[in-house]
Design a protein around this motif. Structure first.
Motif, short mmCIF file in Angstrom:
data_model
loop_
_atom_site.label_atom_id
_atom_site.label_comp_id
_atom_site.label_asym_id
_atom_site.label_seq_id
_atom_site.Cartn_x
_atom_site.Cartn_y
_atom_site.Cartn_z
N VAL A 188 0.84 -1.19 0.00
CA VAL A 188 0.00 0.00 0.00
C VAL A 188 0.88 1.24 0.00
O VAL A 188 0.66 2.20 -0.74
N ARG A 189 1.92 1.21 0.84
CA ARG A 189 2.80 2.36 0.97
C ARG A 189 3.51 2.67 -0.34
O ARG A 189 3.62 3.83 -0.74
N ARG A 190 3.97 1.61 -1.02
CA ARG A 190 4.77 1.81 -2.23
C ARG A 190 3.89 2.10 -3.45
O ARG A 190 4.08 3.11 -4.12
N ASP A 191 2.90 1.21 -3.69
CA ASP A 191 2.14 1.30 -4.94
C ASP A 191 1.04 2.35 -4.89
O ASP A 191 0.68 2.94 -5.90
N MET A 192 0.45 2.53 -3.70
CA MET A 192 -0.69 3.44 -3.63
C MET A 192 -0.32 4.77 -3.02
O MET A 192 -1.06 5.73 -3.13
N GLY A 193 0.83 4.83 -2.31
CA GLY A 193 1.21 6.10 -1.72
C GLY A 193 2.33 6.77 -2.49
O GLY A 193 2.15 7.82 -3.11
N GLU A 194 3.50 6.11 -2.49
CA GLU A 194 4.70 6.77 -3.00
C GLU A 194 4.62 7.02 -4.50
O GLU A 194 4.94 8.12 -4.96
N ASN A 195 4.18 6.01 -5.26
CA ASN A 195 4.18 6.18 -6.72
C ASN A 195 3.17 7.21 -7.21
O ASN A 195 3.54 8.12 -7.92
N PRO A 196 1.87 7.10 -6.86
CA PRO A 196 0.93 8.07 -7.43
C PRO A 196 0.91 9.43 -6.74
O PRO A 196 0.67 10.43 -7.39
N ILE A 197 1.14 9.49 -5.42
CA ILE A 197 0.96 10.76 -4.72
C ILE A 197 2.27 11.53 -4.67
O ILE A 197 2.29 12.74 -4.89
N GLY A 198 3.37 10.82 -4.38
CA GLY A 198 4.65 11.50 -4.33
C GLY A 198 4.85 12.22 -3.02
O GLY A 198 4.55 11.67 -1.96
N HIS A 199 5.29 13.48 -3.09
CA HIS A 199 5.67 14.22 -1.88
C HIS A 199 4.48 14.34 -0.92
O HIS A 199 3.38 14.68 -1.31
N GLY A 200 4.74 14.05 0.37
CA GLY A 200 3.70 14.20 1.39
C GLY A 200 2.65 13.12 1.36
O GLY A 200 1.49 13.37 1.66
N PHE A 201 3.06 11.88 0.97
CA PHE A 201 2.06 10.82 0.86
C PHE A 201 1.75 10.16 2.19
O PHE A 201 0.76 9.46 2.32
N GLU A 202 2.60 10.44 3.23
CA GLU A 202 2.48 9.67 4.48
C GLU A 202 1.12 9.85 5.13
O GLU A 202 0.57 8.91 5.69
N LYS A 203 0.54 11.06 5.04
CA LYS A 203 -0.70 11.29 5.78
C LYS A 203 -1.89 10.62 5.13
O LYS A 203 -2.94 10.50 5.76
N HIS A 204 -1.77 10.16 3.87
CA HIS A 204 -2.89 9.47 3.22
C HIS A 204 -2.82 7.96 3.41
O HIS A 204 -3.77 7.27 3.06
N PHE A 220 -8.97 -0.55 -6.69
CA PHE A 220 -9.74 0.48 -5.96
C PHE A 220 -8.80 1.36 -5.17
O PHE A 220 -8.89 2.60 -5.22
N ALA A 221 -7.86 0.73 -4.44
CA ALA A 221 -6.96 1.52 -3.60
C ALA A 221 -5.99 2.33 -4.45
O ALA A 221 -5.72 3.49 -4.14
N VAL A 222 -5.47 1.72 -5.54
CA VAL A 222 -4.54 2.46 -6.41
C VAL A 222 -5.24 3.66 -7.02
O VAL A 222 -4.70 4.77 -7.05
N LEU A 223 -6.49 3.46 -7.48
CA LEU A 223 -7.19 4.59 -8.12
C LEU A 223 -7.48 5.68 -7.10
O LEU A 223 -7.37 6.86 -7.43
N SER A 224 -7.83 5.30 -5.85
CA SER A 224 -8.02 6.33 -4.82
C SER A 224 -6.73 7.11 -4.64
O SER A 224 -6.75 8.35 -4.55
N GLY A 225 -5.59 6.38 -4.62
CA GLY A 225 -4.30 7.05 -4.48
C GLY A 225 -4.02 7.97 -5.65
O GLY A 225 -3.57 9.11 -5.46
N VAL A 226 -4.33 7.50 -6.87
CA VAL A 226 -4.08 8.32 -8.06
C VAL A 226 -4.95 9.58 -8.02
O VAL A 226 -4.49 10.68 -8.33
N TYR A 227 -6.21 9.43 -7.61
CA TYR A 227 -7.10 10.59 -7.58
C TYR A 227 -6.65 11.60 -6.53
O TYR A 227 -6.70 12.82 -6.77
N ILE A 228 -6.18 11.07 -5.37
CA ILE A 228 -5.65 12.00 -4.35
C ILE A 228 -4.44 12.71 -4.92
O ILE A 228 -4.29 13.93 -4.77
N GLY A 229 -3.57 11.94 -5.62
CA GLY A 229 -2.38 12.54 -6.21
C GLY A 229 -2.72 13.62 -7.21
O GLY A 229 -2.10 14.68 -7.24
#
Lengths: 265, 70
Positions: free
Chosen positions: A77-93, A250-259
């Motif tokens: 979750v941290r790597r694929d849904m946080g770091e890759n799509p959101i980038g900087h400041g992904f920790e809080k999501h 679902f989780a990746v797309l949520s991450g991408v949309y947040i990003g």
């Protein structure tokens, strides 16, 4: 006896088992719990148990196999849904995305156990999940850019002035459609998959029953049911993959949309 | 065999699923080729592939919804 007639008579029973019906109601208030909501509560409990049990045994190097498995999932979750799509400041999501991922994953897998219903097989649960995601990424978008800034941010910058309203309109449409597509993707995949499993098992049963009824001449018909059974197992394996993949998507797309919502131009 | 409204809805959904099917196929092809040429970009390529597939899939999902609500 024709097996297809038997299939035809059994299919309405299958479709009826998919329509939400009250398992129990609270008195005469008309408020009740359908079978999907019942399994959703069980999924909540399971998710809590899995995550809390894992959280109690945290180590720097996990020796417990179960803890290692859950940590793998969290790391993904941290790597694929946080770091890759959101980038900087992904920790809080990450807590939000991890909750979504684990809840959908466990509810999809609960549905794979024969006799259980998947909570995501009904559109009301998936609407709720996708609305939560929709409100969440819009909230963070507005927090990052301010109300008017977020509305302007919908259209990508650097466009010719004339094109901005047209592009903005289409981007806005795709933004609103995100809630719908998140809903229907999860619901459609789970519902159709379980329906296909049900149909295949009905076929296996009907061919076997028709073979028995026809006596010696029914050996071929009865033998066909082995083929349907093999097809059912193949479909079950595919459904296991789909159950994981849909939670992941679902989780990746949520991450991408947040990003996309919080991205700086 | 008589042509019913329900049957026509299913035919329409089937026709509507052709385009997104081709689109996701092309997107997956691009993702595979890109990953083979530059494996270190696999994560970002896959994220972009999921996003593109989601956009293409939206059309098929709209058809799926229309079958139910029309």
């Amino acid at each position: 006896m024709n097996p297809l007639d038997l299939v035809n008579s059994l299919v309405p029973e299958l479709t009826a088992s998919f329509t939400p019906t009250y398992v129990f109601t609270f008195g005469d208030s008309g408020i009740g719990v359908t079978q999907y909501i019942f399994w959703m509560c069980i999924t909540f409990a399971l998710t809590l148990i899995v995550v809390l049990a894992c959280g109690k045994h945290l180590q720097l190097v996990p020796t417990n196999r179960f803890v290692g498995m859950v940590e793998q999932g969290y790391g993904m979750v941290r790597r694929d849904m946080g770091e890759n799509p959101i980038g900087h400041g992904f920790e809080k999501h990450i807590p939000f995305l991890a909750t979504l991922f684990f809840f959908i994953l466990i509810s999809n897998f609960v549905g794979l156990i024969p006799g259980c219903k998947t909570p995501t097989g009904t559109i009301s649960v998936t609407w709720c999940l996708s609305l939560i995601s929709f409100v969440y990424f819009n909230y963070w978008g507005i927090r990052a850019h301010g109300g008017w800034g977020y509305i302007k941010h919908i259209a990508p910058s650097g466009l010719p002035k004339v094109m901005v309203p047209i592009i903005w309109f289409f981007e806005f449409l795709s933004l609103v459609l995100r809630a719908l597509t998140l809903t229907v993707r999860l619901y459609g995949n789970m519902f159709a998959g379980h329906m296909a499993l049900g149909i295949f098992s009905i076929f296996a049963y009907a061919f076997l029953w028709a073979g028995i009824q026809n006596g010696l001449a029914g050996i071929v018909t009865g033998g066909m049911s082995i083929l349907w059974m093999l097809l059912l197992f193949a479909m079950y394996a595919l459904e296991t993959l789909v159950a994981f993949l849909q939670a992941y998507v679902f989780a990746v797309l949520s991450g991408v949309y947040i990003g996309l919502a919080v991205a700086e131009h | 065999m008589e042509i019913t409204l329900a049957a026509m809805k299913l035919v329409g959904y089937g026709l509507g699923a052709i385009g997104p099917g081709i689109g996701i196929g092309i997107a997956c092809y691009g993702c595979c080729v890109g990953t083979a040429r530059q494996p270190e970009l696999a994560g970002r390529l896959f994220t972009n592939f999921i996003l593109g597939a989601a956009l293409a899939e939206a059309l098929a999902l709209l058809g799926f919804v229309l079958v139910f609500i029309l």
